[in-house]
Scaffold this active site. Structure first.
Site, PDB file in Angstrom:
ATOM      1  N   VAL A 130     -33.172 111.947   6.255  1.00 32.70           N
ATOM      2  CA  VAL A 130     -32.902 111.572   7.647  1.00 32.70           C
ATOM      3  C   VAL A 130     -33.927 110.514   8.083  1.00 32.70           C
ATOM      4  O   VAL A 130     -35.127 110.671   7.873  1.00 32.70           O
ATOM      5  CB  VAL A 130     -32.973 112.788   8.586  1.00 32.70           C
ATOM      6  CG1 VAL A 130     -32.694 112.371  10.024  1.00 32.70           C
ATOM      7  CG2 VAL A 130     -31.978 113.860   8.148  1.00 32.70           C
ATOM      8  N   LYS A 132     -33.296 108.820  11.312  1.00 33.76           N
ATOM      9  CA  LYS A 132     -33.217 108.805  12.776  1.00 33.76           C
ATOM     10  C   LYS A 132     -32.421 110.019  13.227  1.00 33.76           C
ATOM     11  O   LYS A 132     -31.423 110.385  12.594  1.00 33.76           O
ATOM     12  CB  LYS A 132     -32.534 107.530  13.296  1.00 33.76           C
ATOM     13  CG  LYS A 132     -32.301 107.523  14.805  1.00 33.76           C
ATOM     14  CD  LYS A 132     -31.541 106.296  15.275  1.00 33.76           C
ATOM     15  CE  LYS A 132     -31.252 106.391  16.765  1.00 33.76           C
ATOM     16  NZ  LYS A 132     -30.508 105.232  17.268  1.00 33.76           N
ATOM     17  N   GLU A 182     -22.338 101.575  27.308  1.00 34.07           N
ATOM     18  CA  GLU A 182     -22.130 101.352  25.871  1.00 34.07           C
ATOM     19  C   GLU A 182     -20.659 101.441  25.465  1.00 34.07           C
ATOM     20  O   GLU A 182     -20.045 102.509  25.529  1.00 34.07           O
ATOM     21  CB  GLU A 182     -22.955 102.359  25.061  1.00 34.07           C
ATOM     22  CG  GLU A 182     -22.908 102.101  23.578  1.00 34.07           C
ATOM     23  CD  GLU A 182     -23.982 102.868  22.820  1.00 34.07           C
ATOM     24  OE1 GLU A 182     -24.081 102.677  21.604  1.00 34.07           O
ATOM     25  OE2 GLU A 182     -24.716 103.659  23.445  1.00 34.07           O
ATOM     26  N   GLY A 199     -32.405 101.442  21.428  1.00 35.41           N
ATOM     27  CA  GLY A 199     -33.684 100.863  21.805  1.00 35.41           C
ATOM     28  C   GLY A 199     -33.680 100.572  23.288  1.00 35.41           C
ATOM     29  O   GLY A 199     -32.773  99.893  23.784  1.00 35.41           O
ATOM     30  N   SER A 200     -34.654 101.093  24.027  1.00 34.01           N
ATOM     31  CA  SER A 200     -34.635 100.935  25.477  1.00 34.01           C
ATOM     32  C   SER A 200     -36.046 100.890  26.034  1.00 34.01           C
ATOM     33  O   SER A 200     -37.007 101.337  25.396  1.00 34.01           O
ATOM     34  CB  SER A 200     -33.845 102.064  26.142  1.00 34.01           C
ATOM     35  OG  SER A 200     -34.421 103.316  25.833  1.00 34.01           O
ATOM     36  N   GLU A 226     -34.767 101.151  14.922  1.00 34.04           N
ATOM     37  CA  GLU A 226     -33.756 102.107  15.379  1.00 34.04           C
ATOM     38  C   GLU A 226     -32.409 101.430  15.591  1.00 34.04           C
ATOM     39  O   GLU A 226     -31.357 101.955  15.201  1.00 34.04           O
ATOM     40  CB  GLU A 226     -34.243 102.742  16.690  1.00 34.04           C
ATOM     41  CG  GLU A 226     -33.300 103.735  17.310  1.00 34.04           C
ATOM     42  CD  GLU A 226     -33.772 104.227  18.667  1.00 34.04           C
ATOM     43  OE1 GLU A 226     -32.924 104.735  19.421  1.00 34.04           O
ATOM     44  OE2 GLU A 226     -34.975 104.081  18.967  1.00 34.04           O
ATOM     45  N   ALA A 289     -26.423 105.666  17.261  1.00 35.07           N
ATOM     46  CA  ALA A 289     -26.999 105.526  18.599  1.00 35.07           C
ATOM     47  C   ALA A 289     -27.051 106.858  19.334  1.00 35.07           C
ATOM     48  O   ALA A 289     -27.908 107.060  20.200  1.00 35.07           O
ATOM     49  CB  ALA A 289     -26.198 104.510  19.423  1.00 35.07           C
ATOM     50  N   ARG A 333     -25.181 108.616  30.347  1.00 36.77           N
ATOM     51  CA  ARG A 333     -25.441 108.429  31.779  1.00 36.77           C
ATOM     52  C   ARG A 333     -24.401 109.197  32.585  1.00 36.77           C
ATOM     53  O   ARG A 333     -23.653 108.643  33.391  1.00 36.77           O
ATOM     54  CB  ARG A 333     -25.421 106.960  32.191  1.00 36.77           C
ATOM     55  CG  ARG A 333     -26.231 106.038  31.350  1.00 36.77           C
ATOM     56  CD  ARG A 333     -27.746 106.288  31.418  1.00 36.77           C
ATOM     57  NE  ARG A 333     -28.410 105.202  30.732  1.00 36.77           N
ATOM     58  CZ  ARG A 333     -28.646 105.163  29.415  1.00 36.77           C
ATOM     59  NH1 ARG A 333     -28.293 106.200  28.659  1.00 36.77           N
ATOM     60  NH2 ARG A 333     -29.239 104.139  28.857  1.00 36.77           N
ATOM     61  N   GLY A 347     -30.499 111.469  26.281  1.00 36.14           N
ATOM     62  CA  GLY A 347     -30.989 111.604  24.909  1.00 36.14           C
ATOM     63  C   GLY A 347     -31.883 110.444  24.530  1.00 36.14           C
ATOM     64  O   GLY A 347     -31.914 109.402  25.200  1.00 36.14           O
ATOM     65  N   GLU A 362     -38.736 108.763  28.233  1.00 39.64           N
ATOM     66  CA  GLU A 362     -37.483 108.008  28.124  1.00 39.64           C
ATOM     67  C   GLU A 362     -36.294 108.824  28.608  1.00 39.64           C
ATOM     68  O   GLU A 362     -35.440 108.314  29.352  1.00 39.64           O
ATOM     69  CB  GLU A 362     -37.248 107.566  26.676  1.00 39.64           C
ATOM     70  CG  GLU A 362     -35.943 106.805  26.492  1.00 39.64           C
ATOM     71  CD  GLU A 362     -35.758 106.278  25.088  1.00 39.64           C
ATOM     72  OE1 GLU A 362     -34.605 106.290  24.600  1.00 39.64           O
ATOM     73  OE2 GLU A 362     -36.741 105.823  24.483  1.00 39.64           O
TER      74      GLU A 362
END
Length: 378
Positions: A130, A132, A182, A199-200, A226, A289, A333, A347, A362
């Site tokens: 794994v 991610k 998204e 990525g944020s 990521e 994602a 969201r 998440g 985050e």
């Protein structure tokens, strides 16, 4: 004056258009596992529902609703009696409708337990394949009175004029409500688009600080690492179906009112135009994602470390018509509303370089979209 849907109606906003659907011809609760297969059980259930709608006089029926994160769970889809596209009314800052007083709230898991899960996932990376895993939190809110879903939807729209707004009546009487940034897939004819985000960074009230936050994201090796899993996985899953596939080498930057995101717009042409938008969506779902990489191993890790079921969160929501055209977005969201109870979801993607406190911050930032619509500020 903006026309409102009732609590039992479906709504999906894409750009300047809104799809509103009323009534139910046939529900499709068959799990979407293997839903990319046109001859499989799930797609056959969809085709049977379309056939019933045609017998009832619909020329081009469509299926609307949501599919859960775990496609082996029952789907939340149906063929509506009526569905119409409308011009989406303009929205912008305005007076927000107050929500009832908040009686209590809690995080599932709490901060300590979530950070321990992040540590567990990072440790696991050293002993498995794994690379991610996306870990989630839920925020349970209890208000003094039942929530007016129309008012909550208006608040959400006023604060988030862009994005894909959705509203789905659930089988248990609750309502799924949110605004996703998204796009999983949009298909028309033989052409399709997928716009994954991964990525944020947090938006800042001060303009200079906001630019620095965006620049930090652009230069973040962790976030690019990521994001790369997501675009590579989508391209690998869909390339064999394409006569043309365009995957940009580098992501771009997009923003919501609360977050900056790394974004890649993937476009292509299908070799077989008869493959439907719903089949494509099922082929792509869940992307790294919202799940991780490799997908099945990440899903097992998530089951092991997450204390609650996600349900529809990080699934997909949208529509597909009997001609195969459609649009599906990732269910983020968002929250579910049932009487005085609201459950919100968020998440974060965990990779080897993740820091537990940063990931906790985050997910709290990602909760702000729905919290602010509820009149709560963090």
């Amino acid at each position: 004056m903006q026309q409102l849907v009732s609590n039992g109606d479906f709504s999906f906003v894409s750009g300047q258009r809104e799809l509103r659907a009323q009534g139910v011809v046939q529900r499709v609760e068959v799990p979407a596992l293997g839903g990319h297969d046109g001859q499989g059980r799930f797609q056959q259930a969809v085709q049977e529902a379309f056939a019933q709608a045609r017998q009832a006089g619909q020329e081009v029926p469509m299926v609307v609703g949501a599919i859960p994160f775990d496609p082996s769970e029952p789907s939340c889809l149906y063929v509506p009696q009526q569905a119409q596209w409308h011009d989406s009314p303009p929205s912008g800052p305005g007076t927000l409708t107050p929500m009832p007083p908040l009686l209590e709230q809690r995080n599932l898991p709490d901060e300590h337990a979530f950070m321990r899960s992040v540590e567990h996932a990072v440790t696991n990376f050293g002993y498995s394949d794994v690379r991610k895993a996306v870990l989630s939190v839920q925020r349970e809110l209890l208000f003094a009175q039942n929530i007016d879903v129309d008012a909550l939807a208006r608040n959400l729209r006023a604060q988030n004029p862009a994005g894909y707004h959705f509203r789905v009546p659930m089988a248990d009487g609750a309502t799924l409500l949110g605004v996703s940034p998204e796009l999983l897939v949009r298909k028309h004819g033989a052409s399709f688009v997928s716009n994954p985000l991964a990525g944020s960074a947090k938006r800042m009230a001060d303009a200079d600080a906001d630019r620095r936050s965006a620049q930090w994201l652009c230069e973040s090796d962790k976030d690019h690492y990521e994001h790369g899993f997501v675009t590579a996985d989508i391209a690998a899953r869909i390339s064999e179906l394409c006569s043309r596939l365009d995957v940009p080498e580098q992501p771009s930057l997009i923003s919501t009112p609360t977050l900056w995101h790394l974004s890649t717009r993937i476009e292509g042409t299908l070799a077989d135009p008869s493959v439907s938008a719903l089949q494509l969506a099922c082929r792509l779902h869940p992307t790294p994602a919202v799940c991780g990489f490799p997908t099945e191993l990440a899903r097992r890790l998530i089951r092991f470390v997450e204390p609650t079921e996600r349900g529809l969160f990080t699934g997909m929501v949208g529509w597909c018509d009997a001609q195969g055209n459609g649009e599906w977005v990732v269910t983020i969201r968002c929250g579910t509303v049932a009487g005085p109870r609201v459950r919100l979801f968020a998440g974060a993607g965990i990779v080897e370089a993740s820091q537990p406190a940063v990931e906790w911050a985050e997910v709290q930032t990602k909760l702000r979209t729905m919290l602010q619509a509820c009149g709560l500020h963090t």
